[in-house]
Design a protein around this motif. Structure first.
Motif, PDB file in Angstrom:
ATOM      1  N   ARG A 218       0.910  -1.090  -0.079  1.00  0.00           N
ATOM      2  CA  ARG A 218       0.077  -0.023  -0.013  1.00  0.00           C
ATOM      3  C   ARG A 218       0.841   1.356   0.065  1.00  0.00           C
ATOM      4  O   ARG A 218       1.919   1.089   0.469  1.00  0.00           O
ATOM      5  CB  ARG A 218      -0.913   0.103   1.263  1.00  0.00           C
ATOM      6  N   VAL A 219       0.379   2.221  -0.708  1.00  0.00           N
ATOM      7  CA  VAL A 219       0.938   3.611  -0.739  1.00  0.00           C
ATOM      8  C   VAL A 219       0.374   4.505   0.186  1.00  0.00           C
ATOM      9  O   VAL A 219      -0.782   4.705   0.048  1.00  0.00           O
ATOM     10  CB  VAL A 219       1.159   3.871  -1.877  1.00  0.00           C
ATOM     11  N   ARG A 220       1.131   5.501   1.003  1.00  0.00           N
ATOM     12  CA  ARG A 220       0.636   6.377   1.761  1.00  0.00           C
ATOM     13  C   ARG A 220       1.261   7.674   1.253  1.00  0.00           C
ATOM     14  O   ARG A 220       2.438   7.640   1.353  1.00  0.00           O
ATOM     15  CB  ARG A 220       0.673   6.041   2.971  1.00  0.00           C
ATOM     16  N   GLN A 221       0.564   8.793   0.682  1.00  0.00           N
ATOM     17  CA  GLN A 221       1.089   9.966   0.334  1.00  0.00           C
ATOM     18  C   GLN A 221       0.366  11.291   0.808  1.00  0.00           C
ATOM     19  O   GLN A 221      -0.813  11.314   1.021  1.00  0.00           O
ATOM     20  CB  GLN A 221       1.162   9.872  -1.190  1.00  0.00           C
ATOM     21  N   SER A 222       1.094  12.015   1.150  1.00  0.00           N
ATOM     22  CA  SER A 222       0.661  13.403   1.792  1.00  0.00           C
ATOM     23  C   SER A 222       1.744  14.526   1.537  1.00  0.00           C
ATOM     24  O   SER A 222       2.804  14.495   2.252  1.00  0.00           O
ATOM     25  CB  SER A 222       0.444  13.183   3.498  1.00  0.00           C
ATOM     26  N   GLY A 223       1.041  15.365   0.671  1.00  0.00           N
ATOM     27  CA  GLY A 223       2.374  16.404   0.492  1.00  0.00           C
ATOM     28  C   GLY A 223       3.355  15.872  -0.423  1.00  0.00           C
ATOM     29  O   GLY A 223       2.988  15.278  -1.418  1.00  0.00           O
ATOM     30  N   GLU A 224       4.299  16.294   0.273  1.00  0.00           N
ATOM     31  CA  GLU A 224       5.818  15.866  -0.533  1.00  0.00           C
ATOM     32  C   GLU A 224       6.154  14.645   0.223  1.00  0.00           C
ATOM     33  O   GLU A 224       7.359  14.154  -0.104  1.00  0.00           O
ATOM     34  CB  GLU A 224       6.791  16.905  -0.152  1.00  0.00           C
ATOM     35  N   THR A 225       5.530  13.902   0.970  1.00  0.00           N
ATOM     36  CA  THR A 225       5.997  12.799   1.795  1.00  0.00           C
ATOM     37  C   THR A 225       5.279  11.563   1.306  1.00  0.00           C
ATOM     38  O   THR A 225       3.970  11.458   1.035  1.00  0.00           O
ATOM     39  CB  THR A 225       5.660  12.817   3.213  1.00  0.00           C
ATOM     40  N   SER A 226       5.808  10.509   0.894  1.00  0.00           N
ATOM     41  CA  SER A 226       5.434   9.230   0.216  1.00  0.00           C
ATOM     42  C   SER A 226       5.952   7.979   0.929  1.00  0.00           C
ATOM     43  O   SER A 226       7.094   8.052   1.000  1.00  0.00           O
ATOM     44  CB  SER A 226       5.394   9.338  -1.342  1.00  0.00           C
ATOM     45  N   TRP A 227       5.234   6.985   1.260  1.00  0.00           N
ATOM     46  CA  TRP A 227       5.804   5.854   2.010  1.00  0.00           C
ATOM     47  C   TRP A 227       5.154   4.539   1.810  1.00  0.00           C
ATOM     48  O   TRP A 227       3.831   4.652   1.563  1.00  0.00           O
ATOM     49  CB  TRP A 227       6.292   5.940   3.372  1.00  0.00           C
ATOM     50  N   SER A 228       5.949   3.798   1.744  1.00  0.00           N
ATOM     51  CA  SER A 228       4.955   2.400   1.645  1.00  0.00           C
ATOM     52  C   SER A 228       4.735   1.701   2.936  1.00  0.00           C
ATOM     53  O   SER A 228       5.264   1.917   4.057  1.00  0.00           O
ATOM     54  CB  SER A 228       6.026   1.185   1.133  1.00  0.00           C
ATOM     55  N   ALA A 229       3.045   1.391   2.962  1.00  0.00           N
ATOM     56  CA  ALA A 229       2.670   0.883   4.263  1.00  0.00           C
ATOM     57  C   ALA A 229       2.452  -0.443   4.520  1.00  0.00           C
ATOM     58  O   ALA A 229       1.617  -0.905   5.197  1.00  0.00           O
ATOM     59  CB  ALA A 229       1.325   1.590   4.557  1.00  0.00           C
ATOM     60  N   GLY A 230       3.165  -1.315   3.744  1.00  0.00           N
ATOM     61  CA  GLY A 230       3.199  -2.774   3.666  1.00  0.00           C
ATOM     62  C   GLY A 230       1.854  -3.082   2.893  1.00  0.00           C
ATOM     63  O   GLY A 230       1.424  -2.709   2.128  1.00  0.00           O
ATOM     64  N   ILE A 231       1.785  -4.474   3.060  1.00  0.00           N
ATOM     65  CA  ILE A 231       0.644  -5.036   2.298  1.00  0.00           C
ATOM     66  C   ILE A 231      -0.819  -4.809   2.897  1.00  0.00           C
ATOM     67  O   ILE A 231      -0.662  -4.552   4.072  1.00  0.00           O
ATOM     68  CB  ILE A 231       0.938  -6.785   2.175  1.00  0.00           C
ATOM     69  N   GLY A 232      -1.679  -5.070   2.153  1.00  0.00           N
ATOM     70  CA  GLY A 232      -2.957  -4.462   2.557  1.00  0.00           C
ATOM     71  C   GLY A 232      -3.875  -5.752   3.218  1.00  0.00           C
ATOM     72  O   GLY A 232      -3.419  -6.671   3.524  1.00  0.00           O
TER      73      GLY A 232
END
Length: 349
Positions: free
Chosen positions: A261-275
């Motif tokens: 899963r992808v989590r993105q907010s503003g200039e920040t983006s990170w992987s949140a592991g499998i869903g």
């Protein structure tokens, strides 16, 4: 009833329980036309819908234990029933102040009216039969593990440590403890009897599943993939049910909860592991198949080579998850194309 009222489109929400079903009917403008409670009988539900929902467009039924049976019975009687994903519907209705069965039925009808819903697949009776047998075996294995841990706890309490329960010889070790220490026999003998009975029932399920896999051409072709046993093949097929409902094989991985899963907010983006996994048992089977492919299979394949590249870069767990996702894609492609797995040859260095 006027001719104009007969042409008004209606939408129905059903909040189903074991005994009663709350029904709400809305027209195309959102006006409530009917609200009531009837027994959870497909015949009664159908008669109520026909009486109060003329020109019915959609009827919502949330996913649940009785949903497959009720959905098929309503469809057989000409009701345009749609199985709605319960998690999605719950999020959509979370803004309501009071959660009641009446409000849930009205919320489902509203989702049908505005078209903001996620339809869930309802398994065929054949796939449901295999799924139920796999689930029963899976649950027995979990219970067997609990029994083994309970026996280990008892012998440890009395200072008779026997090592890990992971070894296959552990029940025999416990029997030896019972023979040498009769004082613990009243506690361990019933647990050993239950354990032995579970072993027999698990073997019965496995024998039946082996017969099903042997007689299924698609399962035999899927089992040509390295690391894929009859349990993995049947579990995968029961979870997918209809391979044609996926427009691309690459969509199978995310559906089974094997995509990051992808989590993105503003200039920040990170992987949140499998869903979320709609079927955790099948996802665990695929992970086990990937582990066997990476650690036990000696024959070279592109899948194994890709897994080792990820292993060197990101660790074994992520490599196994990535290989499990690729296994699901390959298995779906084989199922669709009617082909078998080809190992190929490694390129010269």
């Amino acid at each position: 009833m006027t001719a104009e009222s007969q042409t008004i489109k209606t939408y129905v929400g059903l909040d189903v329980s074991l005994s009663d079903t709350h029904i709400c009917v809305l027209d195309q403008s959102g006006k409530r036309l009917f609200r009531g409670v009837v027994p959870s009988d497909p015949i009664v539900i159908t008669e109520t819908i026909l009486a109060h929902a003329t020109c019915c467009e959609r009827v919502a039924v949330e996913t649940g234990a009785t949903t497959p049976w009720l959905w098929r019975e309503l469809r057989r009687r000409g009701v345009p029933a749609i199985c709605v994903d319960a998690r999605h519907a719950s999020k959509a209705q979370s803004m309501r102040r009071n959660k009641t069965d009446r409000n849930d039925a009205e919320g489902l009808a509203e989702l049908m009216r505005i078209g903001w819903f996620k339809e869930a697949n309802v398994r065929t009776p054949e796939a449901q039969y295999i799924k139920s047998m796999l689930s029963a075996r899976y649950q027995l294995r979990l219970n067997r593990r609990d029994i083994l841990n309970q026996m280990r706890g008892i012998v440890k309490t009395f200072g008779l440590f026997t090592g890990s329960t992971a070894t296959r010889k552990f029940p025999e070790i416990v029997r030896k403890v019972v023979d040498e220490h009769p004082e613990v026999a009243p506690m361990l003998a019933p647990l050993l009897a239950v354990h032995d009975s579970m072993i027999e029932q698990i073997k019965y399920y496995e024998d039946q599943l082996k017969i099903i896999a042997k007689n299924d051409e698609n399962a035999r072709r899927i089992m040509t993939v390295p690391g894929v046993s009859y349990l993995v093949a049947l579990g995968f097929m029961s979870a997918i049910d209809d391979p044609s409902r996926f427009s691309s094989s690459s969509k199978v991985g995310p559906y089974l909860g094997l995509a990051p899963r992808v989590r993105q907010s503003g200039e920040t983006s990170w992987s949140a592991g499998i869903g979320h996994a709609p079927d955790p048992m099948v996802r665990s089977y695929l992970y086990q198949a990937a582990t066997i492919l990476l650690t036990k299979t000696a024959t070279w394949s592109k899948l194994k080579a890709c897994g080792f590249r990820i292993y060197k870069r990101a660790g074994f767990t992520r490599a196994a998850i990535a290989v499990a996702r690729k296994l699901a894609i390959v298995m779906h492609s084989i199922w669709i194309d009617g082909t078998e797995f080809v190992h190929g040859k490694a390129k010269a260095a």
